[in-house]
Design a protein around this motif. Structure first.
Motif, PDB file in Angstrom:
ATOM      1  N   VAL A 225      28.498  34.409  29.939  1.00 61.53           N
ATOM      2  CA  VAL A 225      28.659  34.787  31.352  1.00 61.53           C
ATOM      3  C   VAL A 225      28.607  36.307  31.501  1.00 61.53           C
ATOM      4  O   VAL A 225      27.950  36.844  32.404  1.00 61.53           O
ATOM      5  CB  VAL A 225      29.990  34.230  31.901  1.00 61.53           C
ATOM      6  N   GLY A 226      29.297  37.006  30.599  1.00 59.80           N
ATOM      7  CA  GLY A 226      29.281  38.467  30.645  1.00 59.80           C
ATOM      8  C   GLY A 226      27.892  39.034  30.425  1.00 59.80           C
ATOM      9  O   GLY A 226      27.500  40.016  31.071  1.00 59.80           O
TER      10      GLY A 226
ATOM     11  N   GLY B  41      13.498  28.489  35.476  1.00 57.90           N
ATOM     12  CA  GLY B  41      14.305  29.270  36.408  1.00 57.90           C
ATOM     13  C   GLY B  41      14.521  30.689  35.944  1.00 57.90           C
ATOM     14  O   GLY B  41      14.388  31.644  36.722  1.00 57.90           O
ATOM     15  N   LEU B  42      14.817  30.865  34.656  1.00 56.05           N
ATOM     16  CA  LEU B  42      15.017  32.211  34.121  1.00 56.05           C
ATOM     17  C   LEU B  42      13.729  33.022  34.160  1.00 56.05           C
ATOM     18  O   LEU B  42      13.755  34.248  34.300  1.00 56.05           O
ATOM     19  CB  LEU B  42      15.542  32.133  32.685  1.00 56.05           C
ATOM     20  N   GLY B  43      12.586  32.336  34.035  1.00 58.23           N
ATOM     21  CA  GLY B  43      11.303  33.032  34.066  1.00 58.23           C
ATOM     22  C   GLY B  43      11.021  33.706  35.387  1.00 58.23           C
ATOM     23  O   GLY B  43      10.200  34.620  35.458  1.00 58.23           O
ATOM     24  N   CYS B  44      11.701  33.263  36.446  1.00 62.52           N
ATOM     25  CA  CYS B  44      11.542  33.923  37.744  1.00 62.52           C
ATOM     26  C   CYS B  44      12.196  35.295  37.765  1.00 62.52           C
ATOM     27  O   CYS B  44      11.901  36.118  38.628  1.00 62.52           O
ATOM     28  CB  CYS B  44      12.166  33.066  38.850  1.00 62.52           C
TER      29      CYS B  44
ATOM     30  N   LEU C 103      25.871  41.430  33.036  1.00 64.37           N
ATOM     31  CA  LEU C 103      25.369  42.765  32.691  1.00 64.37           C
ATOM     32  C   LEU C 103      23.887  42.890  33.008  1.00 64.37           C
ATOM     33  O   LEU C 103      23.427  43.926  33.497  1.00 64.37           O
ATOM     34  CB  LEU C 103      25.625  43.052  31.210  1.00 64.37           C
ATOM     35  N   ILE C 104      23.129  41.828  32.722  1.00 62.83           N
ATOM     36  CA  ILE C 104      21.692  41.850  33.035  1.00 62.83           C
ATOM     37  C   ILE C 104      21.495  41.899  34.547  1.00 62.83           C
ATOM     38  O   ILE C 104      20.597  42.581  35.052  1.00 62.83           O
ATOM     39  CB  ILE C 104      21.003  40.624  32.418  1.00 62.83           C
ATOM     40  N   ALA C 105      22.353  41.179  35.289  1.00 61.63           N
ATOM     41  CA  ALA C 105      22.233  41.140  36.746  1.00 61.63           C
ATOM     42  C   ALA C 105      22.466  42.501  37.378  1.00 61.63           C
ATOM     43  O   ALA C 105      21.892  42.813  38.427  1.00 61.63           O
ATOM     44  CB  ALA C 105      23.215  40.120  37.322  1.00 61.63           C
TER      45      ALA C 105
END
Length: 451
Positions: A12-13, A332-335, A17-19
């Motif tokens: 989750v962390g 989904g992550l590829g978006c 951080l990426i977000a």
């Protein structure tokens, strides 16, 4: 806090951080290193860091990465894309929808050299869009075919992302290249059939191109011969066993450079730019690899992959359902991120889960989960994962390839590009379904060539 809960909190962390736009490499190093400290204390991390970076970066297989990155960078500057499109258009342009088909064929060829979907879409967009406009193709078909054509480069070898996947799961790089051939060719055929169906239903969307005279056809065909020779020497030498991927990539660099010099497309400035791009990209890849290794160590010591596999087993979820759910998550992550970052981020977690479900066997014995050996699962899952990772690049609302093409075709509304991409998205889902139902399509050629 127990280790498994700590592992979940770490994931989750990492996403958080990426977000907030922290570079993926730094986020993985921070979470991985911090997680190991919390599970085992600071000394294991300090001991790991003494040798981990050198141990990771000195792997011989990694030497192929800067070579193929440089080869792709030089290819983008050497006029290869124009030669491939001219030849493909000479062969296919006279058909209804033929110029779009030529763009798909050229994307497949250039993407194999470049290895980047975004770079393929951008480069081929500049080359093919003027021709598609000249023949009055609809905005949806013109931009949609180019955005979709960009996704072909990740799978058709040689592919940097495919090499990274092979290194992460400890698969043979040449075997992965061989396994990617049939699915890659299958994709090109499906895309061409998709365009044929599209223009059959909407003839005005893709008019026939002008049939060039014999001299133009011969000139375009002869112009692509050097490109075919480069492909033949690089890939043919690998498949024939004359040399492994690293010297093959070095040969490719020299040949592409000579081609660019002969065409007077590459000068001193472009060569320096290509070297700088290669150094920057390679450094980024290596740093993410270090972060991925720390994350893998953290997840393993926290026991999260094993606990996830055990939970799935106790819940009675069929292994194939688990695989499908993982593939949907990758779409989904590829978006949200590029293919290379995603492979480095999620494969170190997804692969151990699948390996545990398959029986936890690394030695090629028959596993109970998917009815295949772990070596076969490495290959099959890798091809499926790479397909759906790139599928995210044309998936609304964030498909990055669509944004790249829209920046080049400012007169076409983005919604039209997404409409044009939709049939290709359907074709890709069909391809994934076929490869899921018939693993032999992926595994047959490697087994034949290894036998």
């Amino acid at each position: 806090m127990d280790p498994i809960s700590l592992g979940v909190l770490g994931l989750v962390g990492l996403v958080a951080l990426i977000a907030i736009r922290m570079p993926i490499a730094y986020a993985m190093i921070l979470v991985g290193g911090g997680g190991i400290m919390m599970v085992n204390g600071p000394m294991p991390v300090l001991n790991q860091l003494k040798t981990l970076a050198y141990g990771q970066f000195s792997i011989y297989s990694l030497t192929v990465i800067p070579m193929f990155v440089l080869m792709g960078s030089l290819a983008a500057k050497s006029g290869l894309s124009q030669a491939m499109f001219r030849a493909a258009n000479a062969w296919l342009g006279w058909l209804r929808g033929g110029t779009a088909m030529a763009a798909i064929a050229a994307c497949a060829g250039f993407g194999a050299v470049c290895g980047s979907s975004l770079a393929t879409a951008s480069t081929m967009g500049r080359v093919a869009l003027p021709e598609l406009r000249r023949y009055r193709y609809s905005g949806a078909l013109a931009t949609g075919s180019l955005a979709a054509g960009g996704v072909l480069g990740i799978l058709i070898p040689p592919s940097v992302v495919l090499i990274i996947y092979a290194i992460i799961v400890e698969a043979n790089i040449v075997t992965m290249f061989i396994a990617a051939l049939v699915p890659g060719i299958f994709a090109v055929i499906l895309f061409l059939l998709t365009i044929a169906a599209y223009v059959t239903l909407r003839p005005a969307a893709g008019p026939r191109g002008g049939a060039g005279d014999r001299a133009e056809f011969l000139a375009a065909t002869i112009g692509v011969v050097p490109v075919l020779i480069i492909f033949g020497l690089v890939l043919g030498g690998i498949y024939a066993g004359f040399y492994n991927p690293t010297p093959a990539a070095a040969i490719g660099v020299v040949l592409v450079l000579l081609y660019g010099l002969a065409q007077q497309e590459i000068d001193r400035t472009k060569l320096i730019d290509a070297l700088k791009e290669t150094a920057s990209t390679t450094g980024m890849i290596y740093l993410i690899l270090l972060g991925a290794e720390l994350m893998k160590i953290f997840m393993s010591r926290a026991g999260l992959p094993q606990a996830t596999a055990e939970w799935i087993s106790q819940a009675g979820v069929a292994p194939m359902i688990v695989l499908v759910l993982l593939l949907i998550a990758l779409i989904g992550l590829g978006c949200l991120m590029d293919s290379l970052s995603m492979i480095l981020l999620v494969i170190p977690f997804f692969w151990p889960v699948l390996m545990e479900i398959n029986g936890g066997l690394y030695q090629g014995a028959e596993g109970s989960g998917f009815g295949m050996s772990t070596d076969e699962l490495r290959i099959w899952f890798g091809i499926l994962a790479l397909i759906v990772v790139e599928l995210g690049l044309i998936t609304p609302p964030v498909g990055l390839n669509v944004f790249v093409i829209s920046a080049l075709a400012k007169d076409v509304p983005m919604i039209e590009t997404f409409k044009g991409v939709a049939p290709f998205f359907g074709a890709e889902i069909f391809r994934v379904g076929v490869l899921l139902a018939f693993p032999a399509l992926t595994l047959w050629l490697p087994s034949v060539m290894s036998g």
